[in-house]
Design an enzyme around this catalytic site. Structure first.
Site, PDB file in Angstrom:
ATOM      1  N   SER A   1       0.670  -1.232  -0.115  1.00 58.67           N
ATOM      2  CA  SER A   1      -0.081  -0.179  -0.128  1.00 58.67           C
ATOM      3  C   SER A   1       0.923   1.291  -0.019  1.00 58.67           C
ATOM      4  O   SER A   1       1.780   1.275   0.761  1.00 58.67           O
ATOM      5  CB  SER A   1      -0.928   0.109   1.137  1.00 58.67           C
ATOM      6  OG  SER A   1      -1.389   1.396   1.213  1.00 58.67           O
ATOM      7  N   LEU A   2       0.493   2.206  -0.906  1.00 57.67           N
ATOM      8  CA  LEU A   2       1.041   3.366  -0.966  1.00 57.67           C
ATOM      9  C   LEU A   2       0.297   4.424  -0.198  1.00 57.67           C
ATOM     10  O   LEU A   2       0.621   5.385  -0.016  1.00 57.67           O
ATOM     11  CB  LEU A   2       1.414   3.929  -2.534  1.00 57.67           C
ATOM     12  CG  LEU A   2       2.101   2.955  -3.195  1.00 57.67           C
ATOM     13  CD1 LEU A   2       2.009   3.562  -4.664  1.00 57.67           C
ATOM     14  CD2 LEU A   2       3.672   3.031  -2.910  1.00 57.67           C
ATOM     15  N   SER A   3      -0.609   4.222   0.561  1.00 54.77           N
ATOM     16  CA  SER A   3      -1.283   5.168   1.523  1.00 54.77           C
ATOM     17  C   SER A   3      -0.482   5.869   2.515  1.00 54.77           C
ATOM     18  O   SER A   3      -0.820   7.126   2.608  1.00 54.77           O
ATOM     19  CB  SER A   3      -2.570   4.355   1.989  1.00 54.77           C
ATOM     20  OG  SER A   3      -3.615   4.038   0.923  1.00 54.77           O
TER      21      SER A   3
ATOM     22  N   LYS B   1     -14.011  -3.967   3.062  1.00 57.26           N
ATOM     23  CA  LYS B   1     -14.833  -2.864   2.714  1.00 57.26           C
ATOM     24  C   LYS B   1     -16.214  -3.090   3.505  1.00 57.26           C
ATOM     25  O   LYS B   1     -16.988  -2.207   3.987  1.00 57.26           O
ATOM     26  CB  LYS B   1     -14.841  -2.520   1.507  1.00 57.26           C
ATOM     27  CG  LYS B   1     -13.467  -1.727   1.067  1.00 57.26           C
ATOM     28  CD  LYS B   1     -13.427  -1.300  -0.277  1.00 57.26           C
ATOM     29  CE  LYS B   1     -11.877  -0.737  -0.987  1.00 57.26           C
ATOM     30  NZ  LYS B   1     -12.064   0.038  -2.116  1.00 57.26           N
TER      31      LYS B   1
ATOM     32  N   ASN C   1     -14.770   2.597   2.546  1.00 59.23           N
ATOM     33  CA  ASN C   1     -13.128   2.289   2.521  1.00 59.23           C
ATOM     34  C   ASN C   1     -12.642   3.315   3.762  1.00 59.23           C
ATOM     35  O   ASN C   1     -11.356   3.575   3.694  1.00 59.23           O
ATOM     36  CB  ASN C   1     -12.723   2.752   1.150  1.00 59.23           C
ATOM     37  CG  ASN C   1     -12.867   4.371   1.007  1.00 59.23           C
ATOM     38  OD1 ASN C   1     -13.679   5.008   1.391  1.00 59.23           O
ATOM     39  ND2 ASN C   1     -11.876   4.700   0.198  1.00 59.23           N
TER      40      ASN C   1
ATOM     41  N   ALA D   1     -17.990  -6.325 -12.378  1.00 63.12           N
ATOM     42  CA  ALA D   1     -19.061  -6.359 -11.559  1.00 63.12           C
ATOM     43  C   ALA D   1     -18.842  -6.461  -9.925  1.00 63.12           C
ATOM     44  O   ALA D   1     -19.633  -6.857  -9.274  1.00 63.12           O
ATOM     45  CB  ALA D   1     -20.345  -7.283 -12.053  1.00 63.12           C
ATOM     46  N   GLY D   2     -17.772  -6.319  -9.844  1.00 60.07           N
ATOM     47  CA  GLY D   2     -17.235  -6.464  -8.307  1.00 60.07           C
ATOM     48  C   GLY D   2     -17.420  -5.298  -7.590  1.00 60.07           C
ATOM     49  O   GLY D   2     -18.287  -4.279  -7.654  1.00 60.07           O
TER      50      GLY D   2
ATOM     51  N   TYR E   1      -3.210   0.277 -11.572  1.00 57.48           N
ATOM     52  CA  TYR E   1      -1.920   1.073 -11.800  1.00 57.48           C
ATOM     53  C   TYR E   1      -0.712   0.332 -11.822  1.00 57.48           C
ATOM     54  O   TYR E   1       0.455   0.976 -12.188  1.00 57.48           O
ATOM     55  CB  TYR E   1      -1.897   2.312 -10.901  1.00 57.48           C
ATOM     56  CG  TYR E   1      -1.878   1.992  -9.447  1.00 57.48           C
ATOM     57  CD1 TYR E   1      -0.593   1.649  -8.909  1.00 57.48           C
ATOM     58  CD2 TYR E   1      -3.013   1.898  -8.462  1.00 57.48           C
ATOM     59  CE1 TYR E   1      -0.508   1.357  -7.539  1.00 57.48           C
ATOM     60  CE2 TYR E   1      -2.848   1.519  -7.491  1.00 57.48           C
ATOM     61  CZ  TYR E   1      -1.813   1.101  -6.737  1.00 57.48           C
ATOM     62  OH  TYR E   1      -1.571   0.777  -5.482  1.00 57.48           O
TER      63      TYR E   1
ATOM     64  N   GLY F   1      -5.917   3.848 -11.702  1.00 62.53           N
ATOM     65  CA  GLY F   1      -5.959   3.765 -10.701  1.00 62.53           C
ATOM     66  C   GLY F   1      -5.268   4.419  -9.378  1.00 62.53           C
ATOM     67  O   GLY F   1      -5.566   4.761  -8.277  1.00 62.53           O
TER      68      GLY F   1
END
Length: 275
Positions: free
Chosen positions: A17-19, A68, A89, A129-130, A219, A240
């Site tokens: 994760s880049l968060s 989520k 999220n 459709a997710g 991405y 993304g």
């Protein structure tokens, strides 16, 4: 009064994760000393106990896959968009200690599509459709797009989307994956939400509509073959990574109550990707 404030991103796996890069850069640029942002490996089943055990220093949580739906369930209250989509999220700690759920993926998607030139009433086609397709439906609703064509590999996945579309007031038209080139060619906006590699065969089969916008939720790697095809055809293309920044900006502002230093956060994300 709590002087140290904490936030984190939850998911499994989460090491990629880049968060933390984005949020930490925001804290520095905004002068928010005493704030920290980390990663926590957390499966959906583990999320309720983890959240229940957090102390008062925790201001918020970013939640990625697969948690989520669990994040929405654990919250004491939720935004209308999170409730309609059935997923959150973002978990924000309120002053009394309760948790509020939101879905900044939706506002983030609206932002990146609007910045790319998408206007109200555009014809939208969604590949997949997710969970991300749910956010795409909500974004379409906020952009006043009355109907969305959903191209999916499994009809039952589309059936699961129908209650979301109904809650959002969006008409849903299903198309079989084998017929994907047709609705893609007819769309003003194409949103790909499928996993890596799934849409690659479409790159050589699609005839893009001039002036259309293509958003690919992926991405890494970038560009995807389908995104490269769209670029070659002269489309406006967003990734993304653009969504990752936009949804993080929304979370930052809810966690801190401070206007996000978007340019600094974007620069940190770009540098991290380059490295």
């Amino acid at each position: 009064m709590v002087s140290t404030r904490r936030a984190a991103v939850l998911g499994k796996p989460i090491a990629h994760s880049l968060s933390p890069v984005i949020h930490t850069a925001g804290y520095v640029a905004a002068g928010l000393t005493g704030w920290s942002y980390t990663r926590i490996e957390c499966a959906a089943a583990e999320l309720p106990d983890l959240v229940a055990g957090l102390g008062p220093e925790w201001a918020g949580l970013s939640v990625t896959m697969p948690g989520k739906e669990a994040a929405l369930a654990v919250a004491d209250a939720a935004s209308p968009v999170a409730a309609a989509v059935g997923a959150a999220n973002t978990l924000v700690r309120r002053p009394g200690g309760s948790w509020y759920a939101d879905n900044t993926d939706v506002a983030g998607m609206v932002r990146v599509l609007t910045d790319a030139g998408v206007t109200a009433g555009a014809a939208v086609t969604v590949l997949g459709a997710g969970g991300t397709a749910r956010a795409a439906l909500a974004a379409a609703a906020q952009l006043a797009c009355p109907s969305v064509t959903v191209v999916a590999r499994r009809p039952e996945a589309v059936d699961e989307l129908r209650p979301v579309a109904d809650a959002l007031g969006v008409a849903l038209t299903p198309v079989d994956w084998a017929d994907a080139p047709r609705p893609v060619a007819a769309a003003d906006v194409v949103v790909s939400t499928v996993p890596k590699g799934v849409a690659d065969p479409l790159a050589g089969a699609v005839v893009w509509r001039p002036g259309a916008v293509f958003f690919d939720a992926l991405y890494d790697p970038w560009p995807t073959p389908l995104a490269a095809s769209a670029v070659t055809a002269g489309l406006r293309v967003v990734s993304g990574l653009d969504l990752l920044l936009a949804q993080a900006v929304g979370q930052f502002e809810q966690f801190t109550g401070v206007t996000a230093p978007r340019a600094a956060m974007a620069a940190a994300l770009t540098a991290a990707r380059a490295a």
